[in-house]
Design a protein around this motif. Structure first.
Motif: not given
Length: 109
Positions: A37, A97, A99, A107
């Motif tokens: 992230y 982020m 997947d 995100a």
């Protein structure tokens, strides 16, 4: 005892020079987890890129401890996770982020 980083200074290559500084979790630089992230906020000063990098599995307790984070040159984090390089020019407010396929996806949509 100091932190034991996953990469030695001599292993850092020029992958993303000139992007400024960032904050990254020890889950990436010490524990060897991939960036899961990342987000970009308004920079704190002229040297700050605004980028913040996390493995994505940090608990609230973990993130509440400043000792679990360090200030780095963005190029250093790019050496831990080269996949971030193509996203580094995204504007303030961007967030990405991993997947299900392991690729970065927006995100904040």
């Amino acid at each position: 005892m100091g932190k034991r980083f996953g990469l030695d200074a001599g292993e850092i290559r020029s992958l993303a020079p000139g992007h400024g500084s960032c904050i990254a979790s020890d889950r990436i630089t010490v524990d060897g987890k991939p960036v899961g992230y990342m987000y970009r906020e308004k920079p704190n000063d002229t040297l700050d890129s605004g980028w913040r990098f996390f493995a994505g599995d940090e608990s609230e307790e973990y993130t509440g401890r400043p000792a679990n984070f360090e200030l780095y040159d963005v190029n250093t984090i790019a050496n831990y996770e080269p996949a971030i390089v193509v996203l580094l020019n995204a504007p303030v407010g961007s967030a990405y982020m991993r997947d299900g396929s392991g690729r970065f996806a927006p995100a904040n949509q």
